[in-house]
Motif scaffolding. Structure first.
Motif, PDB file in Angstrom:
ATOM      1  N   ARG A  70       0.897  -1.273  -0.121  1.00  0.00           N
ATOM      2  CA  ARG A  70      -0.011   0.061   0.059  1.00  0.00           C
ATOM      3  C   ARG A  70       0.997   1.208   0.073  1.00  0.00           C
ATOM      4  N   ALA A  71       2.103   1.201   0.781  1.00  0.00           N
ATOM      5  CA  ALA A  71       2.862   2.186   0.714  1.00  0.00           C
ATOM      6  C   ALA A  71       3.361   2.596  -0.739  1.00  0.00           C
ATOM      7  N   LEU A  72       3.818   1.543  -1.476  1.00  0.00           N
ATOM      8  CA  LEU A  72       4.199   1.581  -2.756  1.00  0.00           C
ATOM      9  C   LEU A  72       3.034   2.278  -3.797  1.00  0.00           C
ATOM     10  N   ARG A  73       1.938   1.794  -3.709  1.00  0.00           N
ATOM     11  CA  ARG A  73       0.634   2.372  -4.340  1.00  0.00           C
ATOM     12  C   ARG A  73       0.702   3.915  -4.028  1.00  0.00           C
ATOM     13  N   LEU A  74       0.780   4.289  -2.704  1.00  0.00           N
ATOM     14  CA  LEU A  74       1.021   5.682  -2.518  1.00  0.00           C
ATOM     15  C   LEU A  74       1.983   6.609  -3.208  1.00  0.00           C
TER      16      LEU A  74
END
Length: 817
Positions: free
Chosen positions: A413-417
């Protein structure tokens, strides 16, 4: 043989058709005629070029087919596909689209809830580049002429929300029956579709998304039409269809990897699965007793709706701050029904076996999605991340350090951000994920964040362009995540740090750091490991936090040298080295010398949160980073090449590095039997209300068998002492077990040394004070080493001899002391 027939007035429209309109119809005799008239009139009046209109009768039992046939006879551009029986909207749409010839294909419902004039808006959107333009009732600018009943509308919105959350995040309205597609792509998508019901809309949109074909959502006018065939329960059916579709779409490689991880986890715990209630992981020391007690007390709190953050069943009367004791509410609460039905031993076994396998699957999904395309390479890398020697060590005793399936999800999810496409949604989800992980384990989350920071800093230096593009959406998303998480965790964290029995930090003693040699040695449960070597380099069998072995270290070095040009390899290398250095502690000795050097952990050791961390555990961060390096190398080795001999040599090197650290099943032994006095409930005859049962010696972190007594007795009595983290002294420093008292110290000394002290009046007075503090109702001495010396000491303290009752010595304090 086909059950469908085609009706048209003359040969089909040719390949030069600009637009095909597909209308599925089932028992639409009242609305179909006006709908066909309206569609034909609009298409003739507008600049749509050559068009065709295909009505698909889905086995209607009224005059629907006759009306369509009459229209086809009157206008050669109208065609009828007739089904002999009702097979669902999905089948009807598939039949119509596959029969189409148009460069564009419009699918619309027979009720024209979205007027045909809205086609102009979809046309305009499609001309701007996307491959599909779908009508939406949920986008700004949409107009709802006639609303459905409020309950129906609420159910529809709820169902649509669940559908798009599960299948096509980002599309607000998947079920509006007015969609315009590029013709060739529509025919490809519908040809690959499988659903027959209402879920066809979502299946097609999923196909477009997976193919990378952009979809535009266009606000339209829409009015509810009486006689609609869509019912509220149809949304449930759509979810069921999509669930089945998702299950069928699972790759065999993914399923095989999942089964392998589950099998590995089961073999690891096979010694306990033979009889969960009667087998004990000997290397867990007292932790299995503690964790079973945590699961039991959480289930009891859930059953009675008591405070899940505190209990006085241990350490009476002070109690235990459960939030400060990693009871894993994120698992122990949902597993409460299993605990009620089968007991805490089985529930803990399920949590640890299933949780470790789920962790491996989660790493596998992250590696396969973000790092390498080769499923086999991803599986091996995930296997190392989840079953590395430090993980196996903690698998003896610490479910909070092996049930880490949320960590890869948080990273993803951090990578998606960083991509900045859907910052608000991803930020909200990250906040929820983080909240849940806090209720699984805060220390693993802290270590994961530390590893992510090491990786992010190194990758930012290697790819400054990516860093410049990513930091704003990432910062915004992290702010949103914090805003979501804080209201959910504020009170539990307040209770943890400022509530009853909270503490400031935990004393771990010496040797809480890794030796540099530990990274090159083998763990006790590794194939090439030995107990003596591991014990010399680790605090205890549950804290072997490095032990990757020199062959894997050598392989990692070779991988880094070979793939150094890749930024991700540089970042992973910094992560491994940084975590390893931090795990060396505040100071460490250079191997084979007397030279002691300061360690980088000194910069963090006294900081809030870090002050309670066992620094050796930072070495666990190396496991997933090494797994990712291994996955990258295997992907390269498994790629076909002109000189396959090099690939074979590389695969052999990987095998040589991994074989020595293959884990053996954890050692399980027959459990110490619970005395019949406890197991058969005899204790009830000697214990009054609000009184405690005092085991001799008083339970502490090294002697917690009494917790097993408690769970066997259904938590029917309270205990003084116990095994937990709690405060000690005026500074409220965290210690393992209760704050020491005179009587508990004396009895522990007798138990360990076998020496009988001279019991003075001062000792008797201290004993009376302690027994009063504990509200003791009965003292219980089970058979154990030095039990004779203990019995003599207790006789002297109490002033009378104990009685042998159902397998234990008992001093009933109701008879005076």
């Amino acid at each position: 043989m086909s059950t469908e027939s085609r009706v048209s007035a003359q040969p089909e429209v040719g390949l030069g058709t600009d637009l095909t309109v597909v209308i599925p119809a089932y028992n639409e005799e009242r609305r179909l005629g006006p709908t066909l008239d309206a569609v034909r009139a609009h298409l003739d009046a507008s600049d749509q070029g050559e068009w065709e209109l295909i009505v698909v009768d889905d086995g209607s039992t009224d005059r629907t087919a006759e009306i369509a046939a009459e229209a086809a006879a009157a206008d050669p551009r109208v065609q009828l596909i007739r089904g002999e029986r009702n097979r669902g909207k999905g089948h009807a749409l598939r039949s119509g689209v596959l029969a189409s010839r148009g460069r564009r294909v419009l699918v619309t419902d027979a009720d024209l809830a979205a007027p045909i004039e809205e086609l102009d808006h979809l046309d305009k959107a499609l001309a701007e580049g996307p491959t599909a333009a779908i009508g939406s009732r949920a986008r700004p600018g949409a107009t709802i002429g006639a609303h459905q009943h409020r309950l129906r509308e609420l159910l529809g919105r709820t169902g649509n929300f669940l559908i798009r959350s599960v299948a096509v995040p980002g599309i607000r309205d998947t079920q509006c029956g007015f969609k315009l597609f590029d013709g060739d792509r529509a025919r490809e998508a519908f040809a690959a579709s499988r659903l027959r019901g209402w879920g066809i809309d979502v299946e097609i949109l999923q196909y477009f998304r997976r193919a990378g074909w952009p979809v535009a959502e266009v606000p339209v006018r829409w009015s509810h039409q009486e006689g609609s065939k869509v019912r509220p329960l149809d949304y449930v059916r759509v979810l069921a269809e999509l669930t089945a579709l998702k299950a069928r779409a699972v790759r065999r490689a993914d399923l095989l990897a999942t089964l392998c991880f589950l099998a590995l986890s089961f073999v690891l715990y096979s010694g306990r699965w033979t009889s969960p209630d009667h087998r004990y992981l000997i290397d867990s020391m007292q932790d299995q007793n503690q964790w079973e007690w945590f699961f039991a007390v959480t289930a009891e709190n859930v059953r009675h709706l008591d405070n899940p953050l505190f209990t006085t069943l241990q350490n009476f009367p002070d109690g235990v701050n459960l939030m400060a004791n990693t009871v894993m509410l994120g698992l122990s609460v949902p597993l409460a029904p299993l605990t009620w039905l089968f007991g805490p031993a089985l529930a803990l076994n399920v949590a640890m076996t299933g949780g470790l396998a789920a962790t491996a699957v989660s790493w596998y999904r992250l590696i396969a999605k973000r790092l390498v395309p080769h499923r086999g390479a991803a599986a091996v890398g995930a296997g190392l991340a989840a079953f590395a020697p430090p993980m196996i060590s903690h698998a003896n005793a610490h479910p909070n350090f092996i049930v880490l399936f949320m960590i890869p999800l948080i990273i993803e999810r951090a990578l998606r951000l960083c991509e900045g496409t859907r910052v608000v949604r991803d930020g909200v989800i990250l906040g929820l994920y983080t909240t849940y992980q806090i209720f699984l384990g805060e220390e693993p989350l802290l270590l994961a964040v530390l590893g992510m920071l090491l990786f992010a800093a190194a990758y930012a230096l290697a790819r400054r362009d990516v860093a410049r593009a990513s930091w704003r959406p990432l910062a915004r998303g992290l702010g949103i995540a914090l805003a979501v998480a804080l209201p959910l965790i504020a009170f539990p964290l307040y209770w943890q740090f400022f509530g009853p029995q909270s503490y400031k930090s935990v004393l771990h003693g010496d040797h809480a750091n890794n030796s540099p040699l530990a990274f090159l040695a083998f763990a006790e449960r590794s194939l090439a490991g030995s107990k003596d070597t591991a014990d010399a380099l680790a605090m205890n069998p549950t804290e072997q936090n490095a032990f990757y072995g020199w062959p894997l270290a050598a392989l990692a070095f070779a991988i880094v040298v070979r793939l150094w040009e890749r930024p991700v390899v540089k970042a992973l290398t910094v992560t491994v080295l940084g975590a390893a250095l931090l795990s060396l502690g505040q100071k460490f000795r250079v191997p084979l010398t007397d030279v002691v050097l300061p360690g980088p952990w000194a910069l963090l050791a006294d900081r809030p949160l870090f002050e309670s961390v066992i620094e050796a555990r930072v070495g666990m961060v190396c496991a997933p980073a090494l797994g990712m390096l291994l996955a990258l190398a295997l992907t390269r080795l498994l790629t076909p090449r002109p000189t396959p001999a090099h690939g074979y040599a590389g695969l052999a090197a990987v095998a040589v590095a991994l074989l020595p650290i293959v884990p053996a099943p954890l050692t399980a032994v027959d459990r110490v039997e619970v005395p019949p006095y406890i197991a058969e409930g005899t204790w009830r005859d000697h214990l009054g209300e609000d009184e405690t049962l005092v085991p001799i010696p008083v339970p502490d972190a090294a002697h917690a068998e009494a917790l097993h007594w408690q769970t066997t007795a259904g938590l029917g009595f309270r205990l003084p002492g116990g095994y937990f983290n709690g405060p000690w002294g005026p500074d409220r420093v965290g210690i393992y077990g209760p704050s020491p008292r005179h009587t508990s110290n004396l009895l522990r000394q007798v138990s360990e040394t076998g020496r009988i002290p001279r019991v003075t009046p001062a000792w008797r007075a201290a004993a009376r004070e302690d027994l009063k503090f504990w509200r003791a109702g009965v003292l219980v001495l089970p058979p154990q080493p030095n039990d004779g010396q203990l019995r003599t000491t207790v006789n002297a303290l109490v002033g009378r001899p104990g009685q042998w009752v159902n397998g234990v010595w008992v001093w009933d304090l109701h008879r005076g002391s």
